[in-house]
Design a protein around this motif. Structure first.
Motif, PDB file in Angstrom:
ATOM      1  N   ALA A 156       7.544  -4.557   0.194  1.00  0.00           N
ATOM      2  CA  ALA A 156       7.049  -4.239  -0.492  1.00  0.00           C
ATOM      3  C   ALA A 156       6.185  -4.718  -1.331  1.00  0.00           C
ATOM      4  CB  ALA A 156       8.673  -3.886  -1.487  1.00  0.00           C
ATOM      5  N   VAL A 157       6.403  -6.386  -1.758  1.00  0.00           N
ATOM      6  CA  VAL A 157       4.932  -7.117  -1.873  1.00  0.00           C
ATOM      7  C   VAL A 157       3.710  -6.945  -1.502  1.00  0.00           C
ATOM      8  CG1 VAL A 157       4.325  -9.112  -2.675  1.00  0.00           C
ATOM      9  CG2 VAL A 157       6.949  -8.915  -3.033  1.00  0.00           C
ATOM     10  N   ALA A 158       3.933  -6.435  -0.140  1.00  0.00           N
ATOM     11  CA  ALA A 158       2.742  -6.918   0.964  1.00  0.00           C
ATOM     12  C   ALA A 158       1.909  -5.170   0.553  1.00  0.00           C
ATOM     13  CB  ALA A 158       3.610  -6.882   2.155  1.00  0.00           C
ATOM     14  N   ARG A 159       2.645  -4.218   0.000  1.00  0.00           N
ATOM     15  CA  ARG A 159       2.616  -3.027  -0.173  1.00  0.00           C
ATOM     16  C   ARG A 159       1.218  -2.808  -1.028  1.00  0.00           C
ATOM     17  NH1 ARG A 159       6.849  -1.084   2.511  1.00  0.00           N
ATOM     18  NH2 ARG A 159       8.685  -0.863   0.940  1.00  0.00           N
ATOM     19  N   LEU A 160       2.139  -3.732  -2.476  1.00  0.00           N
ATOM     20  CA  LEU A 160       1.793  -3.653  -3.772  1.00  0.00           C
ATOM     21  C   LEU A 160       0.379  -4.085  -3.315  1.00  0.00           C
ATOM     22  CD1 LEU A 160       4.308  -4.545  -5.821  1.00  0.00           C
ATOM     23  CD2 LEU A 160       3.524  -2.233  -5.992  1.00  0.00           C
ATOM     24  N   ASP A 161       0.913  -5.615  -2.261  1.00  0.00           N
ATOM     25  CA  ASP A 161      -0.657  -6.584  -2.254  1.00  0.00           C
ATOM     26  C   ASP A 161      -1.864  -5.714  -1.995  1.00  0.00           C
ATOM     27  OD1 ASP A 161      -0.179  -8.499  -3.247  1.00  0.00           O
ATOM     28  OD2 ASP A 161       1.455  -8.988  -1.242  1.00  0.00           O
ATOM     29  N   LEU A 162      -2.046  -4.369  -0.867  1.00  0.00           N
ATOM     30  CA  LEU A 162      -3.024  -4.002  -0.095  1.00  0.00           C
ATOM     31  C   LEU A 162      -3.144  -2.607  -0.537  1.00  0.00           C
ATOM     32  CD1 LEU A 162      -3.502  -3.716   3.017  1.00  0.00           C
ATOM     33  CD2 LEU A 162      -1.421  -5.690   2.750  1.00  0.00           C
ATOM     34  N   ASP A 163      -2.765  -2.306  -1.813  1.00  0.00           N
ATOM     35  CA  ASP A 163      -3.265  -1.893  -2.606  1.00  0.00           C
ATOM     36  C   ASP A 163      -4.000  -2.326  -3.561  1.00  0.00           C
ATOM     37  OD1 ASP A 163      -0.789   0.152  -1.941  1.00  0.00           O
ATOM     38  OD2 ASP A 163       0.076   0.172  -3.562  1.00  0.00           O
ATOM     39  N   GLN A 164      -3.888  -2.884  -4.071  1.00  0.00           N
ATOM     40  CA  GLN A 164      -5.356  -3.969  -4.489  1.00  0.00           C
ATOM     41  C   GLN A 164      -6.070  -3.751  -3.734  1.00  0.00           C
ATOM     42  OE1 GLN A 164      -4.407  -5.161  -7.411  1.00  0.00           O
ATOM     43  NE2 GLN A 164      -1.884  -5.130  -7.607  1.00  0.00           N
TER      44      GLN A 164
ATOM     45  N   ARG B 194       2.922 -13.034   3.978  1.00  0.00           N
ATOM     46  CA  ARG B 194       2.174 -13.223   5.152  1.00  0.00           C
ATOM     47  C   ARG B 194       1.964 -12.061   6.169  1.00  0.00           C
ATOM     48  NH1 ARG B 194      -1.393 -19.109   3.795  1.00  0.00           N
ATOM     49  NH2 ARG B 194      -0.622 -19.142   2.266  1.00  0.00           N
ATOM     50  N   LEU B 195       3.156 -12.440   6.188  1.00  0.00           N
ATOM     51  CA  LEU B 195       3.589 -11.742   7.710  1.00  0.00           C
ATOM     52  C   LEU B 195       3.949 -10.703   7.705  1.00  0.00           C
ATOM     53  CD1 LEU B 195       7.107 -14.084   9.389  1.00  0.00           C
ATOM     54  CD2 LEU B 195       4.569 -13.237  10.435  1.00  0.00           C
ATOM     55  N   ALA B 196       4.145 -10.090   6.569  1.00  0.00           N
ATOM     56  CA  ALA B 196       4.153  -9.025   5.873  1.00  0.00           C
ATOM     57  C   ALA B 196       3.167  -8.007   5.577  1.00  0.00           C
ATOM     58  CB  ALA B 196       5.301  -7.773   5.079  1.00  0.00           C
ATOM     59  N   GLN B 197       2.242  -8.985   5.049  1.00  0.00           N
ATOM     60  CA  GLN B 197       0.861  -8.536   4.561  1.00  0.00           C
ATOM     61  C   GLN B 197       0.065  -7.641   6.300  1.00  0.00           C
ATOM     62  OE1 GLN B 197      -1.592 -11.546   2.644  1.00  0.00           O
ATOM     63  NE2 GLN B 197      -0.359 -10.618   0.562  1.00  0.00           N
ATOM     64  N   GLU B 198      -0.373  -8.819   7.050  1.00  0.00           N
ATOM     65  CA  GLU B 198      -0.699  -8.169   8.457  1.00  0.00           C
ATOM     66  C   GLU B 198      -0.363  -7.354   9.131  1.00  0.00           C
ATOM     67  OE1 GLU B 198      -0.861 -11.424  11.272  1.00  0.00           O
ATOM     68  OE2 GLU B 198      -1.539 -10.484  12.787  1.00  0.00           O
ATOM     69  N   GLY B 199       1.451  -7.097   8.665  1.00  0.00           N
ATOM     70  CA  GLY B 199       2.355  -5.753   9.660  1.00  0.00           C
ATOM     71  C   GLY B 199       1.422  -4.933   9.047  1.00  0.00           C
ATOM     72  N   GLU B 200       1.396  -5.122   7.551  1.00  0.00           N
ATOM     73  CA  GLU B 200       1.014  -3.504   6.120  1.00  0.00           C
ATOM     74  C   GLU B 200      -0.276  -2.884   6.603  1.00  0.00           C
ATOM     75  OE1 GLU B 200       2.733  -1.644   5.288  1.00  0.00           O
ATOM     76  OE2 GLU B 200       1.338  -0.977   3.780  1.00  0.00           O
ATOM     77  N   ALA B 201      -1.194  -4.291   6.559  1.00  0.00           N
ATOM     78  CA  ALA B 201      -3.017  -4.243   7.195  1.00  0.00           C
ATOM     79  C   ALA B 201      -2.811  -3.189   8.551  1.00  0.00           C
ATOM     80  CB  ALA B 201      -3.507  -5.445   6.991  1.00  0.00           C
ATOM     81  N   ARG B 202      -2.164  -3.716   9.376  1.00  0.00           N
ATOM     82  CA  ARG B 202      -2.036  -2.719  10.542  1.00  0.00           C
ATOM     83  C   ARG B 202      -2.579  -1.870  10.416  1.00  0.00           C
ATOM     84  NH1 ARG B 202      -2.122  -6.753  15.426  1.00  0.00           N
ATOM     85  NH2 ARG B 202      -3.375  -8.986  14.828  1.00  0.00           N
ATOM     86  N   ARG B 203      -1.068  -1.279   9.557  1.00  0.00           N
ATOM     87  CA  ARG B 203      -0.521  -0.497  10.311  1.00  0.00           C
ATOM     88  C   ARG B 203      -1.264   1.026   9.296  1.00  0.00           C
ATOM     89  NH1 ARG B 203       2.100   3.246   7.153  1.00  0.00           N
ATOM     90  NH2 ARG B 203       2.161   1.713   5.604  1.00  0.00           N
ATOM     91  N   ARG B 204      -2.113   0.349   8.421  1.00  0.00           N
ATOM     92  CA  ARG B 204      -2.765   0.781   7.540  1.00  0.00           C
ATOM     93  C   ARG B 204      -4.058   1.520   8.268  1.00  0.00           C
ATOM     94  NH1 ARG B 204      -2.739  -0.618   0.927  1.00  0.00           N
ATOM     95  NH2 ARG B 204       0.158  -0.272   0.948  1.00  0.00           N
TER      96      ARG B 204
END
Lengths: 214, 214
Positions: A156-164, B194-204
């Motif tokens: 959920a934090v990562a989604r907020l991060d990517l929204d930025q 950080r792992l979640a960020q990578e996952g979320e970035a690739r998903r988007r």
């Protein structure tokens, strides 16, 4: 502007600016003579980023240079760049990252359970395994099921991060923003957690003292 | 057990054990003669905690001693102790904690909006203000409304944290557990993000490439 004005605008001493130039953290100014150079707004912004990375981010000069070099690279996929920057950044727990191979299976299971598409080469897999091993040695064994609630919140934090960074078209600006969010939001999140812990601890203590009043 | 056996069981070299004893990080063993001392299981556990605090936790010897001294104190309210330990721990962002007074109002508003009962004396208030100021200088101004979603997730993390120490009656064990959770779970959470960020970035990225397939 001259280096003295650059120093004034950025708040960084002239000696430090020269040091960053020498160490390759910052592109040189436009040469105006044998000893004179002209600097622009991009140098002010770069100096602020260097200061942020090395003070709040806790990066060494060498590590900051690696991150900045990564930011300066052209990248085909703007979002994929986030991962590249990631790997250049210091890992929060790499101090004990050797000998934790037996726990990487647990990390792999977690990443799979969360359906995270994470490169096999990510250094964060082994770093996480090392942290889990250390916790286990101290009598706190976190299995996949224990980690899942934390991982769900991390997602959920990562989604907020990517929204930025959504909607930023300029690649340089995007890379810079991604590094700032990853690195400088980390202490913010850690501090929010500590403030929340104190609040939650007091709330539970108050409830335990007066169980019949809400 | 003798110091050699203590070294074997804990994996800490004899020279380091003697150093920790000298620096007051660990209680002395039971004297068995002029130069002999007898150590117990509590010394093994203490050594593991010292190693964890100084390696993964990144604490200096002096800082680790402060935290351990706090753990060794008797505390009236076991949960309140969490806050005391907190303040002894290093603040993730205290490098730039001066001159950020103007942003403490924003932090105060956030704490109030979250209904967190946090001491006015908490050093984390000013540290958070310093981090926000640094972000603002880099062109990312996080107002209370921007911070609220992050704070809400931090509150959820804190509830998980407190669940980990619920029901522990022994005060010493509770204090130790609280320090471990606060300090050593921090890198775990950062790595999960950080792992979640990578996952979320690739998903988007995948979704942007093929918007009509889910």
């Amino acid at each position: 502007m001259r280096i003295s004005e650059l120093s004034r605008q950025s708040g960084v001493p002239v000696a430090s600016i020269k040091y960053y130039l020498r160490k390759g953290l910052m592109p040189a100014g436009r040469a105006m003579g044998a000893t004179l150079a002209e600097y622009g707004e991009e140098h002010v912004q770069r100096l602020r980023l260097i200061r942020a990375l090395t003070t709040l981010g806790g990066l060494s000069i060498a590590a900051a240079r690696d991150v900045l070099a990564e930011i300066d690279q052209p990248h085909d996929d703007p979002r994929g760049m986030l991962g590249v920057i990631h790997y250049a950044l210091r890992t929060p727990a790499d101090a004990g990252a050797t000998g934790a191979e037996e726990l990487t299976e647990r990390v792999d299971s977690l990443v799979e359970a969360m359906d995270w598409d994470v490169s096999e080469a990510s250094p964060h897999r082994l770093a996480l395994a090392a942290s889990l091993r250390e916790l286990s040695r101290l009598g706190m064994d976190f299995g996949v099921d224990d980690l899942l609630p934390y991982a769900t919140l991390a997602a959920a934090v990562a989604r907020l991060d990517l929204d930025q960074i959504d909607g930023i078209e300029d690649r340089m600006a995007l890379a810079e923003r991604a590094a700032i969010i990853t690195l400088l939001l980390e202490p913010v999140l850690a501090l929010l957690r500590r403030l929340a812990q104190e609040g939650e601890a007091r709330r539970r203590t108050a409830e335990a003292a007066a169980p019949h009043t809400a």
